[in-house]
Design an enzyme around this catalytic site. Structure first.
Site, short mmCIF file in Angstrom:
data_model
loop_
_atom_site.label_atom_id
_atom_site.label_comp_id
_atom_site.label_asym_id
_atom_site.label_seq_id
_atom_site.Cartn_x
_atom_site.Cartn_y
_atom_site.Cartn_z
N GLU A 439 2.09 -1.33 -10.01
CA GLU A 439 1.70 0.06 -9.71
C GLU A 439 1.30 0.83 -10.97
O GLU A 439 1.89 1.85 -11.30
CB GLU A 439 2.85 0.78 -8.99
CG GLU A 439 3.13 0.17 -7.64
CD GLU A 439 3.85 1.10 -6.68
OE1 GLU A 439 4.16 2.24 -7.06
OE2 GLU A 439 4.09 0.67 -5.54
N GLU A 514 5.70 -5.49 -2.51
CA GLU A 514 6.73 -4.53 -2.12
C GLU A 514 6.49 -4.13 -0.67
O GLU A 514 5.35 -3.86 -0.29
CB GLU A 514 6.71 -3.28 -3.01
CG GLU A 514 7.34 -3.53 -4.36
CD GLU A 514 7.33 -2.32 -5.29
OE1 GLU A 514 7.46 -1.18 -4.80
OE2 GLU A 514 7.19 -2.54 -6.51
C1 GAL Z 1 7.30 1.75 -5.73
C2 GAL Z 1 7.65 1.21 -7.10
C3 GAL Z 1 9.11 0.82 -7.16
C4 GAL Z 1 9.97 1.92 -6.62
C5 GAL Z 1 9.56 2.23 -5.20
C6 GAL Z 1 10.41 3.32 -4.58
O1 GAL Z 1 6.16 2.49 -5.79
O2 GAL Z 1 6.86 0.10 -7.43
O3 GAL Z 1 9.46 0.53 -8.48
O4 GAL Z 1 9.83 3.03 -7.43
O5 GAL Z 1 8.22 2.63 -5.21
O6 GAL Z 1 9.91 3.71 -3.34
#
Ligand code: GAL
Length: 942
Positions: A439, A514
């Site tokens: 990200e 993710e």
């Molecule tokens: C994502 C990020 C993670 C964490 C997560 C929380 O955007 O890559 O590290 O921050 O959001 O929602």
């Protein structure tokens, strides 16, 4: 003449053999863990005086070599500093404050806390005379962060990364046959991540000794090809020559299977590299009938690399590795050993309840096992390289890993970190993919991201061609990084159209790096924003986010997607979304910070795991909600489930794949029972029973093998008179241990501001207003002079050629309290030939163990201001330029630890215990008001 008996000859012979054996083993590499017995003190970020005057010398460590000043100097007196063992995370030891960092779990350390952002560590080691000629180095697995290391006052270097390992060569600086001082200054004032990162030397430290001709750091690389049942191994070794040997040597490569049996061997003749140069040599070996490494049977092999010089083995280096193949297919996803494997992954940070980032190795196994029990087969190291022990646990337990570097970029800061990660980790069979970023919002959608990814990807390939590269991408899946990255890493369904991206880039494999980001508090079933409670029913947390079930269904239905990584496996400190203070941990985990499961774990067990499963949520303790409707969910992989309340059927329902079942039930106390059917046959039943009040404490040990473990995790619960666990219990328990040490306590409550650790506090109290008065005689009196006349600032404008026969010095020190249980020590630093010390007019004798240490007991001390007087004939300068000590020393106040305690949170708490090295057994006891005390044998020597 004395004759030697045959028995004597035999003994002499054995003696010779053992001398030879020890010489032999000594001549090989030695790697010694030096985690024990460090001294620690806070310094200060910008107040140099509170940073012990470090870096203020006319000549300091960057001016002239060996001029480390303040604590970096060898002679610095650290007797008053706190003693501790590594790994150590000073952030987790601190209290919480709203003013502290949101992303770092509101601990009062680091950013905004200049007095808690610099940590100094000192340790003394001895290096024998016989080590002359060896290459001696210090190996750090990871220090958070920006560390400077000094050895015998010599500055060795700065390491900015809080996540990469580093090494310093101290050969030239060693005091052979004597004492050596290691000093580390850690600056954790800046954050590298937006999540809890800890502070200090939180990973292992080793002392390494090798011969000048040796296997370089991370100097082996094993690759292979599987042909039929055999593995053709290419073992590449980098040999470094830090000596003057010129000539031939042999490289002996052998492979051992898991039982230690040699299964392949090869010897190469080579010419030693030039002085301070290294060369790379490749050996080909064959493992017949290779046992493959996979998730279920993680078979490991070991490459043993030996260097033989002039007939003698001079180095031995072990490289564990696995035999397996990996492949991504843009149509069919991921393949391990030629078989398709859907990645059922989780993202995780590295901290754990009670201990922050300072995890004993056993905890890595504990956590990976918990994830495996949930049915997970893959782990993403978000968002930095992990400790080596995590990868070891993944290799040994069978968990696939995405290894990730911290920051994207193409210069030395970034590429050197990436290089170190790959060279350190590329032999781990568990690692199936490198991630070069996550990200990176500034660049991910544009040309800069594209360029940087191209460089990082190519650079990665220059060190390892066997694994692909990914990046976790969040802002649209169209352009920039997503158009060039080898394996597309989708961060969240809600961030773009995955199917559209796939249609545009048909040859690019993809996975959900993710997914989820759901909020849940363990054991909570009604959201209550005032209490910062998020109910544990799996629901869509935000319009653009998806529930775990929605996410998994999406990935499960698409063969072209290799799988998904849930955000996150465990809760972690920091990012308490959707709340802020006083919530201090995240709500994203499938498990809480201790590893206690939230209900989603059972959804995953149903569809990720293999075993038949039935789970009812919520618990059935709803006093006050009689007659009110409660949503009952059942997680199961049975075909059908029937639910009963107090034996009355509430209906049988068909389970859809990757789903759950729901009933609306009017609450009445009693027994809620679920019955699961497979192929029409009843195969499982599960109950939730209303319990009565808590009566007993229940302690459960996580380790099956009590004898061999060094660290144990104990689960604390309470039960009612029938032995039923009380799921709503929030009792506060007090703990005591014999034969061991408690490392930390937790309970998974995101709003708990209770202490994680209890330990004796060491406070350093300076002597202020230091004044002096001349005395006419060198005889040391038995009482102090109380006259207020003629005092002047101590040592100011001292004429060293014309000193008085003796001086009386006086100074003040403040005590916050004068508790009898405190220990107050004065560590005197010589300011006279000999001295007498008085506190508040009372003469104090030096302690028996150290003539320059004085113990002040409560009877002579007072709360608030105290006066110390020292009467001493002065030291004389030998040379005009001698710098004389003017610091009388420091007062150390040790406050004993309060008893360990912790509240249960919705029925659970956790204690992490380490056994004492020499203890025969360790016993933990727990007590709480109104409950029967309980104890448990945690370790027993067999
Ligand atoms: C994502 C990020 C993670 C964490 C997560 C929380 O955007 O890559 O590290 O921050 O959001 O929602």
């Amino acid at each position: 003449m004395k004759t030697i008996s045959s028995k004597g000859i035999l003994f002499y012979f054995i003696f010779l053999i053992s001398c030879y054996a020890s010489a032999q083993s000594k001549s090989e590499r030695e790697l010694t863990l030096i985690d024990k017995d460090w001294r620690f003190s806070f310094g200060h970020l910008y107040d140099t005086q509170k940073d012990f005057g470090h870096a203020t010398g006319y000549f300091s460590y960057l001016t002239k070599t060996g001029f480390g000043d303040g604590p970096a100097a060898t002679g610095f007196d650290d007797r008053a500093w706190r003693k501790l063992d590594l790994p150590h995370d000073w952030a987790v030891e601190q209290s919480f404050s709203e003013k502290a960092s949101y992303s770092h779990g509101f601990k009062t350390a680091g950013k905004n806390f200049p007095e808690k952002s610099i940590g100094w560590y000192r340790k003394k080691i001895s290096i024998p005379e016989s080590d002359k000629g060896k290459i001696i180095s210090l190996k750090f697995d990871g220090v958070f962060r920006n560390s400077k290391v000094f050895f015998n006052g010599y500055f060795l270097g700065t390491e900015e990364s809080g996540y990469n390992g580093f090494e310093y060569d101290v050969t030239a600086y060693a005091n052979y046959g004597g004492e050596n001082t290691i000093v580390v200054r850690v600056d954790a004032s800046m954050e590298e991540g937006w999540f809890y990162e800890g502070a200090g030397i939180y990973r292992h430290v080793y002392l390494q000794k090798t011969n000048p001709l040796h296997v370089a750091t991370n100097g082996t690389y094993v690759t292979l090809e599987i042909k039929e049942n055999n593995a053709e191994i290419s073992a590449v070794v980098t040999i470094e020559n830090k000596g003057n040997y010129k000539g031939q040597f042999e490289i002996l490569q052998s492979i051992q299977d898991a039982s230690g049996k040699e299964v392949a061997v090869k010897t190469e003749n080579a010419t030693a590299p030039e002085f301070y140069k290294s060369s790379t040599y490749t050996s080909k070996l064959k493992v017949q009938n290779a046992l493959l490494w996979d998730i279920e049977t993680p078979n490991l092999y070991r490459l043993i690399t030996q260097i033989k010089q002039e007939g003698k083995i001079i180095d031995r280096y072990e490289t564990p590795f696995g035999i397996r193949t990996i492949r991504f297919d843009a149509e069919k996803g991921f393949f391990l050993n030629g078989k398709p494997v859907k990645l059922k992954g989780t993202n995780n940070h590295q901290d754990h309840a009670g201990i922050g980032t300072a995890l004993p190795d056993e905890l890595q196994y504990y956590r990976i096992k918990k994830l495996k029990e949930m049915g997970s087969n893959a782990y993403r190291c978000s968002h930095h390289p992990p400790t080596p022990e995590l990868l070891k646990a993944c290799d040994e337990l069978g968990m696939l890993v995405i290894d990730e570097t911290r920051l994207m970029g193409i210069n030395d800061y970034h590429l050197n970190d990436l290089k170190r990660m790959i060279e350190r980790d590329r032999n781990h069979p568990s690692i199936f993919c490198w991630s070069v970023g996550n990200e990176e919002w500034n660049i991910e959608g544009g040309i800069v991201g594209e360029r940087i990814t191209n460089v990082m990807q190519g650079f990665t390939k220059s060190m390892d061609t066997t694994r692909p590269v990914t990046v976790g991408i969040s802002s649209g899946f169209k352009s920039g990084i997503s158009s060039v990255v080898e394996i597309m890493g989708y961060n969240y369904l809600g961030n773009g159209d995955i199917d559209a991206h796939r249609n545009q880039f048909k040859n690019q494999p993809g996975m959900g790096t993710e997914e989820g980001s759901t909020f849940a508090t363990r054991g909570v079933y009604f959201t209550d924003d005032a209490k910062h409670y998020q109910s544990a029913y799996d629901k869509k947390p935000r319009p653009t986010f998806y529930s775990i079930e929605e996410g998994w269904k999406f990935y499960a239905e698409r063969p072209y997607l290799a799988g998904m990584f849930i955000w996150t496996g465990f809760d972690y400190r920091g990012e308490p979304t959707p709340y802020g203070w006083p919530s201090v941990t995240s709500y994203f985990g499938m498990m809480d910070v201790c590893g206690f499961p939230k209900d989603n774990v059972f959804y995953l067990k149903s569809w990720w795991g293999n075993a038949p499963l039935l789970h009812i949520m919520p618990h059935w303790n709803w006093s006050g909600k009689e007659g009110k409707e409660i949503a009952v969910w059942v997680h199961s992989n049975c075909d059908e489930v029937e639910l009963f309340l107090n034996k009355k059927s509430l209906g049988k329902k068909k389970m859809e794949v990757n789903s759950h079942l729901e009933w609306k039930v009017n609450y009445e106390p009693g027994t809620l029972e679920a019955v699961g059917y497979k192929n029409g046959k009843k195969i499982l039943t599960e109950v939730q029973k209303t319990t009565e009040a808590a009566e007993n404490i229940k302690l459960t040990l996580d380790k099956e093998n009590v004898a061999n473990a060094n660290v144990a995790v104990v689960t604390v619960e309470v039960t009612d008179k029938k032995g039923l666990q009380v799921p709503t219990a929030n009792n506060e328990l007090t703990f005591a241990i014999k034969g061991g040490k408690i490392l930390g306590v937790g309970n998974g409550n995101p709003t708990s501001l209770e202490k994680d650790q209890f330990f004796e506090e060491t406070e350093l109290v300076a002597i202020t207003n230091f004044e002096e008065k001349k005395l006419a005689s060198a005889e040391l009196p038995n009482q102090t002079s109380d006259s207020e006349n003629n005092w002047k600032e101590a040592f100011k404008d001292r004429d060293y050629k014309n000193q008085a026969p003796a001086y009386v010095y006086r100074g003040k020190f403040d005590l916050k309290n004068n508790s009898k249980t405190n220990t107050v020590n004065f560590f005197y630093k010589k300011i006279g030939v000999n001295a007498v010390v008085f506190v508040n007019g009372n003469k104090i004798a030096p302690s028996a163990e150290d003539p320059e240490k004085y113990v002040f007991n409560a009877a002579v001390l007072k709360q608030g201001a105290n006066t110390i007087q020292i009467i001493a004939p002065p030291l004389q300068k030998v040379k005009e330029w001698d710098v004389m000590n003017t610091d009388p020393g420091i007062i150390q106040v040790i406050t004993p630890s309060e008893p360990w305690k912790r509240k249960l949170f919705n029925g659970y708490a956790q204690i992490i215990i380490q056994k004492d090295e020499n203890a025969v057994e360790a016993v933990l006891s727990a007590s709480a008001k109104g409950l029967k005390p309980q104890s448990i044998l945690v370790f027993k020597k067999q």
